[in-house]
Structures are given as structure tokens and as C-alpha cells.
Design a protein around this motif. Sequence first.
Motif, mmCIF file in Angstrom:
data_model
loop_
_atom_site.group_PDB
_atom_site.id
_atom_site.type_symbol
_atom_site.label_atom_id
_atom_site.label_comp_id
_atom_site.label_asym_id
_atom_site.label_seq_id
_atom_site.Cartn_x
_atom_site.Cartn_y
_atom_site.Cartn_z
ATOM 1 N N GLY A 47 5.777 -7.149 37.228
ATOM 2 C CA GLY A 47 6.713 -8.242 37.465
ATOM 3 C C GLY A 47 6.313 -9.073 38.666
ATOM 4 O O GLY A 47 6.401 -10.309 38.645
ATOM 5 N N PHE A 48 5.861 -8.385 39.733
ATOM 6 C CA PHE A 48 5.384 -9.091 40.923
ATOM 7 C C PHE A 48 4.185 -9.975 40.569
ATOM 8 O O PHE A 48 4.089 -11.121 41.011
ATOM 9 N N ALA A 49 3.258 -9.437 39.780
ATOM 10 C CA ALA A 49 2.064 -10.200 39.395
ATOM 11 C C ALA A 49 2.436 -11.421 38.571
ATOM 12 O O ALA A 49 1.872 -12.508 38.747
ATOM 13 N N GLN A 50 3.396 -11.264 37.655
ATOM 14 C CA GLN A 50 3.819 -12.402 36.837
ATOM 15 C C GLN A 50 4.457 -13.494 37.690
ATOM 16 O O GLN A 50 4.206 -14.687 37.466
ATOM 17 N N ASP A 51 5.268 -13.088 38.660
ATOM 18 C CA ASP A 51 5.876 -14.074 39.560
ATOM 19 C C ASP A 51 4.802 -14.800 40.367
ATOM 20 O O ASP A 51 4.887 -16.013 40.586
ATOM 21 N N LEU A 52 3.798 -14.043 40.826
ATOM 22 C CA LEU A 52 2.704 -14.634 41.594
ATOM 23 C C LEU A 52 1.940 -15.653 40.755
ATOM 24 O O LEU A 52 1.613 -16.752 41.233
ATOM 25 N N ILE A 53 1.675 -15.303 39.506
ATOM 26 C CA ILE A 53 0.941 -16.206 38.620
ATOM 27 C C ILE A 53 1.730 -17.487 38.389
ATOM 28 O O ILE A 53 1.183 -18.600 38.463
ATOM 29 N N LYS A 54 3.030 -17.371 38.108
ATOM 30 C CA LYS A 54 3.865 -18.547 37.871
ATOM 31 C C LYS A 54 3.911 -19.454 39.096
ATOM 32 O O LYS A 54 3.747 -20.669 38.998
ATOM 33 N N LYS A 55 4.152 -18.846 40.272
ATOM 34 C CA LYS A 55 4.242 -19.625 41.500
ATOM 35 C C LYS A 55 2.911 -20.315 41.809
ATOM 36 O O LYS A 55 2.875 -21.502 42.166
ATOM 37 N N SER A 56 1.819 -19.584 41.658
ATOM 38 C CA SER A 56 0.501 -20.134 41.990
ATOM 39 C C SER A 56 0.085 -21.217 41.003
ATOM 40 O O SER A 56 -0.556 -22.200 41.385
ATOM 41 N N ALA A 57 0.447 -21.040 39.720
ATOM 42 C CA ALA A 57 0.121 -22.060 38.718
ATOM 43 C C ALA A 57 0.860 -23.357 39.024
ATOM 44 O O ALA A 57 0.284 -24.453 38.924
ATOM 45 N N ARG A 58 2.140 -23.246 39.405
ATOM 46 C CA ARG A 58 2.897 -24.448 39.770
ATOM 47 C C ARG A 58 2.275 -25.117 40.988
ATOM 48 O O ARG A 58 2.179 -26.355 41.047
ATOM 49 N N GLN A 59 1.855 -24.311 41.967
ATOM 50 C CA GLN A 59 1.264 -24.868 43.186
ATOM 51 C C GLN A 59 -0.059 -25.561 42.893
ATOM 52 O O GLN A 59 -0.321 -26.668 43.385
ATOM 53 N N ALA A 60 -0.903 -24.925 42.072
ATOM 54 C CA ALA A 60 -2.188 -25.538 41.725
ATOM 55 C C ALA A 60 -1.976 -26.844 40.976
ATOM 56 O O ALA A 60 -2.653 -27.848 41.233
ATOM 57 N N SER A 61 -1.030 -26.846 40.036
ATOM 58 C CA SER A 61 -0.738 -28.070 39.278
ATOM 59 C C SER A 61 -0.238 -29.173 40.200
ATOM 60 O O SER A 61 -0.672 -30.334 40.088
ATOM 61 N N ALA A 62 0.662 -28.828 41.125
ATOM 62 C CA ALA A 62 1.210 -29.826 42.046
ATOM 63 C C ALA A 62 0.113 -30.416 42.928
ATOM 64 O O ALA A 62 0.085 -31.635 43.165
ATOM 65 N N ARG A 63 -0.783 -29.584 43.406
ATOM 66 C CA ARG A 63 -1.855 -30.081 44.276
ATOM 67 C C ARG A 63 -2.829 -30.968 43.513
ATOM 68 O O ARG A 63 -3.337 -31.959 44.059
ATOM 69 N N LEU A 64 -3.100 -30.626 42.263
ATOM 70 C CA LEU A 64 -4.003 -31.457 41.469
ATOM 71 C C LEU A 64 -3.356 -32.798 41.127
ATOM 72 O O LEU A 64 -4.015 -33.837 41.153
ATOM 73 N N GLN A 65 -2.066 -32.785 40.801
ATOM 74 C CA GLN A 65 -1.372 -34.048 40.517
ATOM 75 C C GLN A 65 -1.344 -34.935 41.758
ATOM 76 O O GLN A 65 -1.502 -36.156 41.654
ATOM 77 N N PHE A 66 -1.134 -34.314 42.917
ATOM 78 C CA PHE A 66 -1.151 -35.079 44.158
ATOM 79 C C PHE A 66 -2.539 -35.677 44.396
ATOM 80 O O PHE A 66 -2.671 -36.863 44.719
ATOM 81 N N ALA A 67 -3.576 -34.860 44.225
ATOM 82 C CA ALA A 67 -4.949 -35.328 44.461
ATOM 83 C C ALA A 67 -5.311 -36.469 43.521
ATOM 84 O O ALA A 67 -6.038 -37.398 43.901
ATOM 85 N N ARG A 68 -4.796 -36.407 42.290
ATOM 86 C CA ARG A 68 -5.106 -37.467 41.321
ATOM 87 C C ARG A 68 -4.639 -38.826 41.832
ATOM 88 O O ARG A 68 -5.339 -39.838 41.678
ATOM 89 N N LEU A 69 -3.445 -38.876 42.450
ATOM 90 C CA LEU A 69 -2.951 -40.149 42.979
ATOM 91 C C LEU A 69 -3.547 -40.473 44.344
ATOM 92 O O LEU A 69 -3.892 -41.614 44.625
#
Length: 215
Positions: A47-69
Motif C-alpha cells: 500500500g505504501f508503494a502504491q501511494d508512492l507511485i501515485k504521488k510521484s507520477a502526479r509530481q512527474a506529470s506536473a513538472r513536465l507540464q510546467f516545463a512544456r510551458l
Amino acid sequence: MTAITLDALDLAALLCSRVCHDVISPVGAIVNGLEVLEDEKDESMRGFAQDLIKKSARQASARLQFARLAFGAAGSAGAAIDTGDAEQVARGFIADDRTTLNWTAPRVLLPKNQVKLLLNLLVIATTAVPRGGVISVTLTVEGDIGTFLITAKGINARIPSAAPSLLAGAPESGTVDAHGIQPFYTGLIARAANMTVDLSIEGDTVTISAKPKAA
């Protein structure tokens, strides 16, 4: 200080290094979480690993969207960008437990380089409060020209030592590395947008302003 010029290949390589630096941590965390899911049988750890994956995926996506602009082409030459989109990626980029973002701006279309400048100044604001705090963005618009005011308030607030010279395109070291490319690039964007940038500090508050150059 003497202004320096980077050739296109060096500028592209350094900006790519910067983007990779921003996303490598959450992507690495995703990999670690997947390895735990493969090997771990304990449900609490899974469960901890799944939470980590979800949180990190959102963070990576947010940083890439920011970098795109902030760093990318974001449309054709001369394109305009919706400040509402800028706010969305800025909130994703800053989403953490230490920093609060206050955004006061009309939702309008502004020339691409002005919006890119605003987002890059926001990055500098985050480095001004390394322990977190409150970052406030105020955008005023007259016609198709924006004026930006960003304040960063927090413990140990500071103007990053190399930022002013890098913004001016004249780093004291005479060179630009991957660590300094972001403020250097911000200066390039400011000049392309025909805007001036000023940094000041008073107490625990750093103020960053950008306005059109006087005619």
C-alpha cells in the motif's frame, strides 16, 4: 561583468539537463515503488508503494507540464498562451506541504514570451525561499502587455547569489552550467519580451518584478 552568449547547441543541452534534473527524482521514486510491488508480500508495504507511485507520477506529470510551458515551444512563433493554463501548471509545480501559492491574475491570452517569463520568475521565487513559505503572484494587464509582481516570503528568504548576474546575461564566473541555466534563460526571455526584471529583499520577503522597458 561581461555579457556572454551561448550557442544554440549548448543552450539546448543545458536546458535539457535542467528538465531531466527536475523529473529524475519522481521518476526514480516510481521505479523504486514498482520494485517494491514486485518483491514485497506485506500488504502495508504494498500500500505504501502504491501511494508512492501515485504521488510521484502526479509530481512527474506536473513538472513536465510546467516545463512544456516554461521552457518549451508551447505553440508556434508569435503564439499567445492562456494565463489560466499558466496558473494551472504553476500550482502543480509548487504543490507541496511547505509552500503556498497565491495567484491574482485575470484570465487572458498573453504573448508567449511574457507567460514564459512569468513562469521562469516563479521558479526563481521558489529558490528564494528554500525552506518554503508563501509565494504571491500578481499580474496586471494593459492591452496585450503584462506587468508581474512576485513576492516570496519565508524563513531564510534570500536572493540567490548568482541570480542577478545570470539574469543580466553576465555571470560572474564567465560561464553557465546546468545549475545556472534557468536564471540565465529567464534573462534571455525577458530581453526577448522587451521587459526588465528587478529583484529586491526586505526582511523575510524577496520581491521580483517585471515590467515593459520604457520606450
